[in-house]
Design an enzyme around this catalytic site. Structure first.
Site, PDB file in Angstrom:
ATOM      1  N   LEU A  76       0.837  -1.196   0.000  1.00 51.20           N
ATOM      2  CA  LEU A  76       0.000   0.000   0.000  1.00 51.20           C
ATOM      3  C   LEU A  76       0.873   1.248   0.000  1.00 51.20           C
ATOM      4  CD1 LEU A  76      -2.655   1.583   0.359  1.00 51.20           C
ATOM      5  CD2 LEU A  76      -2.533   1.072   2.805  1.00 51.20           C
TER       6      LEU A  76
ATOM      7  N   HIS B 203       6.405   1.425  14.996  1.00 53.46           N
ATOM      8  CA  HIS B 203       5.579   0.325  15.487  1.00 53.46           C
ATOM      9  C   HIS B 203       4.415  -0.011  14.558  1.00 53.46           C
ATOM     10  CE1 HIS B 203       4.886  -2.763  18.308  1.00 53.46           C
ATOM     11  NE2 HIS B 203       3.835  -2.258  18.909  1.00 53.46           N
TER      12      HIS B 203
ATOM     13  N   SER C 290      -4.732   2.604  21.980  1.00 50.24           N
ATOM     14  CA  SER C 290      -5.258   2.109  20.705  1.00 50.24           C
ATOM     15  C   SER C 290      -5.855   3.250  19.894  1.00 50.24           C
ATOM     16  CB  SER C 290      -6.342   1.055  20.967  1.00 50.24           C
ATOM     17  OG  SER C 290      -7.007   0.705  19.766  1.00 50.24           O
TER      18      SER C 290
ATOM     19  N   ASP D 267       4.264   3.564  -6.061  1.00 49.79           N
ATOM     20  CA  ASP D 267       3.708   2.629  -5.073  1.00 49.79           C
ATOM     21  C   ASP D 267       3.810   3.134  -3.640  1.00 49.79           C
ATOM     22  OD1 ASP D 267       6.386   2.234  -4.456  1.00 49.79           O
ATOM     23  OD2 ASP D 267       6.442   0.124  -5.011  1.00 49.79           O
TER      24      ASP D 267
ATOM     25  N   SER E 181       2.310   5.988  -3.016  1.00 52.61           N
ATOM     26  CA  SER E 181       1.112   6.832  -2.981  1.00 52.61           C
ATOM     27  C   SER E 181      -0.056   6.093  -2.331  1.00 52.61           C
ATOM     28  CB  SER E 181       0.715   7.240  -4.408  1.00 52.61           C
ATOM     29  OG  SER E 181       1.769   7.898  -5.080  1.00 52.61           O
TER      30      SER E 181
ATOM     31  N   TYR F 166       6.743  -5.342  26.586  1.00 51.93           N
ATOM     32  CA  TYR F 166       6.040  -4.269  27.300  1.00 51.93           C
ATOM     33  C   TYR F 166       6.665  -3.943  28.654  1.00 51.93           C
ATOM     34  CZ  TYR F 166       2.273  -4.297  23.881  1.00 51.93           C
ATOM     35  OH  TYR F 166       1.556  -4.174  22.721  1.00 51.93           O
TER      36      TYR F 166
ATOM     37  N   GLU G 212       7.729  -1.152  24.988  1.00 55.08           N
ATOM     38  CA  GLU G 212       6.472  -0.408  24.959  1.00 55.08           C
ATOM     39  C   GLU G 212       6.019  -0.084  26.382  1.00 55.08           C
ATOM     40  OE1 GLU G 212       3.603  -2.048  22.075  1.00 55.08           O
ATOM     41  OE2 GLU G 212       5.099  -3.612  21.700  1.00 55.08           O
TER      42      GLU G 212
END
Length: 769
Positions: free
Chosen positions: A125, A185, A345, A703, A705, A570, A531
């Site tokens: 993507l 991440h 999140s 590619d 974009s 974490y 994290e």
């Protein structure tokens, strides 16, 4: 405890798991020799970097069981590199910015983040980038480097190899103490760049192809920043970002003392820190910002490599500043780096049972029907792509406002402090009378449950504080029993995997980790190797600020930078650890992990504030393993159908399209992972517009974009198709267009070695009206 019963499906899945695990362990035991496969990085004094072995050859066979690396133990020769001229009579810093592609494989490799079997890359993507920022004092005596990379996290192996290559070119200019490597991440980048067994298994093998691509990209971004250094100024601003995040473990957050929670208006950190960089003439150079959010707007059903919401914010900012350039090109660099995102999140609609629609925002993130696998958090958009853009645009828009109004100049000296620490053996001074210890690494039951952003396998649930006899017995038979010592150390965590006691074919988790701080005047950047949850970040930030003030450095701004240098899962607070949700079960060094980090970072702060960095202990040096499990997906020679060649059009474009429609063309394809080795082409696709005045084709998209998609469809026996889509934006000008496909095919002639050959193809022309 009631006797556990299993459905037919669960019984079958358990059988498959046991069978696969047994086969894997047997193969590992047979095929790997652990003695003599590690190498420490020796250097004689604090300022110089470690000398790691040269990286493994990018032409090493990917289909073999073992990928062999260099066996040299000497640092490569230092190549003298001309320094950019430094002008000393000005107020500010020498500033250099650079960006380079670090995408790696976009097919036949697992995506890193969710740990979901079968979530392999099948196209692209957007491209992934490494963005480097170098700041040097006017006389050039001190400099620091911050690199934000569109990957899941920085692995120890990645950092060691980057440092080694920089030492080869620049000597002691760029070192372990003054370079921070930070991952954004994204959970939609390729895996396969780790050396510890837990992550290698999650990656389904080590991909030297991807590792080499990432290392090269990171180094190139630093080299570009080095070449572009010029006198300039840095301005800082801070502000609140609304509507972009929620706490995904609110019940854990509530475990923290009420008096502490009362000091904050939210259970997430909403503040964004922005640095604006410009030269002495006011020309803009770059933006560097930090904000706490998980790049998981793209969920675990995604198969396209991309940089998620933070990457989309970078995309928007860079496209605005680099007018006339294609994505990934142009001099301006904008990085949106990670912070204390552990329990944060972007899926702001919250967790709901997908089968009933009711909320599942409970301590176990579980639904009455279907359990935890039905409890999923959704983003604000109509689908994950739309959600990614909505969240990314919110972040971009706020950064744009803060950037425009940034007027407080950052001034003062630069400093850096770094140590390697054995995190399995830190004695923590809890108070004047009590101490505690960190533990050998271990993962708890709730680790296997996953989160509301991506649930795990089988019937594990978050908040599990008691083990299960079935899973304990299965683990004991396959991996051996965890020791009484490790079980006691990690209480109340019920141990699912005692990784700190597993060493074949290599240690499953790191013992040696990096702790590091760099300061730019009154700004301190703490490099966290994991994290941090929201409250963990607040505690560490406050402790660092207090330590600075105690040692005479008042009013310091402390930035938490996450996913830096080495990955250790974490870091929760002691109180959150007791609840044993996903984040706590993944706090691998035990309940006092945060306290240990706070103690260690205070030591670094004191050294900087008292100008005693040279007296800091270097600590034990990390290993660099020579032999790693090769990718489990074998190499297959590409084949075109009879009568066809690579790039032939199978599904042509229609003659005419309107704005808002989607152009789709399918070609005879070849495996895109070949393009991570032979880099003849820098993109898999272009969308081109015919310019009649000059009788030329002008590239309008590639590619990288967000308007394009590149899908790879894997067939049998080396056959595959490639589909390119162009979502025609409102800004598209009427005219004649075409789509081009660029690929590489793997060819093997009888008794000859495999070669990778470039090819390209062009669709028929079509009109946008």
């Amino acid at each position: 405890m009631a006797k556990r019963t299993f459905s037919t499906l669960e019984t079958f899945l358990i059988f498959i798991l046991v069978l696969m695990t047994a086969v894997t362990v047997a193969l590992l035991s047979l095929l790997f020799i652990t003695s003599g496969t590690t190498e420490n990085h020796k250097d004689s004094s604090f300022p110089s970097t470690q000398s790691s072995p040269a990286t493994q050859s990018s032409t090493a066979s990917q289909g073999s069981t073992i990928t062999s690396g260099s066996t040299t133990t000497q640092a490569p020769p230092v190549i003298s590199t001309p320094e950019p001229p430094l002008f000393q009579n000005f107020s500010g810093y020498h500033i250099g910015v650079g960006r380079a592609d670090c995408t790696g494989q976009v097919a036949d490799i697992n995506l890193m983040g969710y740990g979901k079997t079968g979530q392999n890359a099948r196209g692209i993507l957007t491209r992934l980038y490494s963005r480097a920022f170098i700041m040097a004092e006017p006389d050039g005596s001190n400099r620091v480097v911050f690199v934000s990379i569109d990957i899941g996290m920085v692995s120890q192996r990645l950092r060691l190899e980057v440092l080694n290559r920089l030492q080869s070119k620049y000597g002691s200019l760029y070192r372990r103490d003054n370079i921070i490597l930070s991952g954004t991440h994204t959970h939609s980048g390729p895996a396969g760049f780790f050396q510890y067994t837990m992550f290698v298994i999650a990656s389904e093998g080590f991909s030297n192809r991807t590792f080499e691509y990432m290392v090269t990209g990171i180094v190139k971004s630093i080299e570009t920043a080095h070449k572009n250094m010029k006198p300039g100024k840095i301005f800082i601003n801070k502000g609140i970002v609304e509507g972009a995040q929620i706490n995904r473990s609110p019940s854990s957050y509530l475990q923290n003392p009420e008096s502490e929670r009362a000091r904050y208006s939210s259970n997430t950190d909403k503040e964004m820190v922005v640095l604006k960089m410009e030269d002495l003439n006011g020309a803009e150079l770059g933006l560097l910002s930090w904000f706490a959010i998980h790049p998981v707007s793209m969920n675990n059903s995604n198969h396209l490599v991309n940089s998620d919401n933070m990457g989309y914010a970078s995309y928007l900012f860079e496209q605005e500043k680099n007018k006339g350039y294609l994505p990934g090109q142009g001099p301006y660099v904008a990085a949106f780096a990670s912070s204390n995102l552990g329990d944060v999140s972007p899926n702001i609609l919250g967790p709901h049972c997908v089968n009933t629609g009711e909320s599942c925002d409970n301590a176990n993130s579980s639904c009455p029907i279907g359990g935890s696998s039905m409890c999923i958090a959704m983003g604000p958009g109509e689908d994950m792509l739309n959600s990614t853009q909505i969240i990314g645009r919110i972040i971009y828009q706020r950064a744009k406002e803060l950037y425009a109004s940034a007027s407080q100049e950052v001034t003062g000296p630069l400093a850096a402090a770094h140590q390697w620490v054995n995190m399995t053996d830190v004695t923590v001074q809890l108070n004047s009378t009590h101490t505690a210890k960190t533990c050998k690494p271990a993962l708890g039951y709730s680790f296997a449950a996953g989160t509301i952003d991506g649930f795990g396998n089988f019937n594990f649930t978050q908040g599990t504080t008691v083990g299960d006899p079935f899973w304990d017995s299965l683990r004991d038979q396959i991996l051996g029993k965890p020791s009484a010592e490790i079980k006691e150390c990690h209480k109340p965590k019920p141990i699912l995997l005692h990784t700190g006691e597993l060493t074949k074919p290599h240690p499953w988790h790191p013992d040696i980790v990096d702790v590091q701080i760099i300061t730019i005047g009154s700004l301190a950047i703490t490099a966290i190797p994991g994290e941090l949850t929201t409250m963990s970040g607040r505690r560490l930030r406050e402790a660092v600020q207090t330590e600075f003030a105690t040692n005479g450095m008042q009013n310091m701004t402390i930035v938490i930078s996450g996913l830096c240098n080495v990955y250790t899962h974490y870091i929760t607070t002691f109180e959150e650890y007791q609840a044993q949700r996903y984040e706590a079960a993944s706090t691998i060094y035990g309940p006092h992990t945060l306290s240990a980090y706070i103690q260690l970072f205070r030591g670094l702060v004191k050294a900087i504030a008292t100008d005693t960095v040279a007296n800091l202990s270097r600590g034990p040096e990390p290993p660099f393993f020579k032999q790693l499990i090769a990718p489990l997906i074998p190499n297959v020679v590409d084949r075109a159908p009879t009568g066809k060649t690579f790039g032939d059009v199978l599904q042509p474009a229609k003659p005419t399209y309107r704005v808002g429609e989607v152009v789709e063309v399918t070609f005879v394809g070849a495996n895109p992972k070949n393009s991570a080795e032979n880099r003849t082409h820098q993109t898999f696709l272009t969308v081109e517009k015919y310019e009649a005045a000059s009788a030329t084709w002008q590239i309008v998209h590639n590619d990288a974009s967000w308007e394009t998609r590149f899908y790879w469809h894997k067939g049998l026996l080396g056959h595959s198709n490639a589909t390119i889509q162009w979502y025609i934006p409102d800004t598209a000008q009427p005219g004649i267009y075409r789509i081009r496909y660029f690929g590489h095919n793997q060819k093997k002639d009888f008794l000859k070695p495999v070669v990778i050959l470039p090819f390209e193809s062009t669709s028929s022309t079509f009109e946008v009206v």
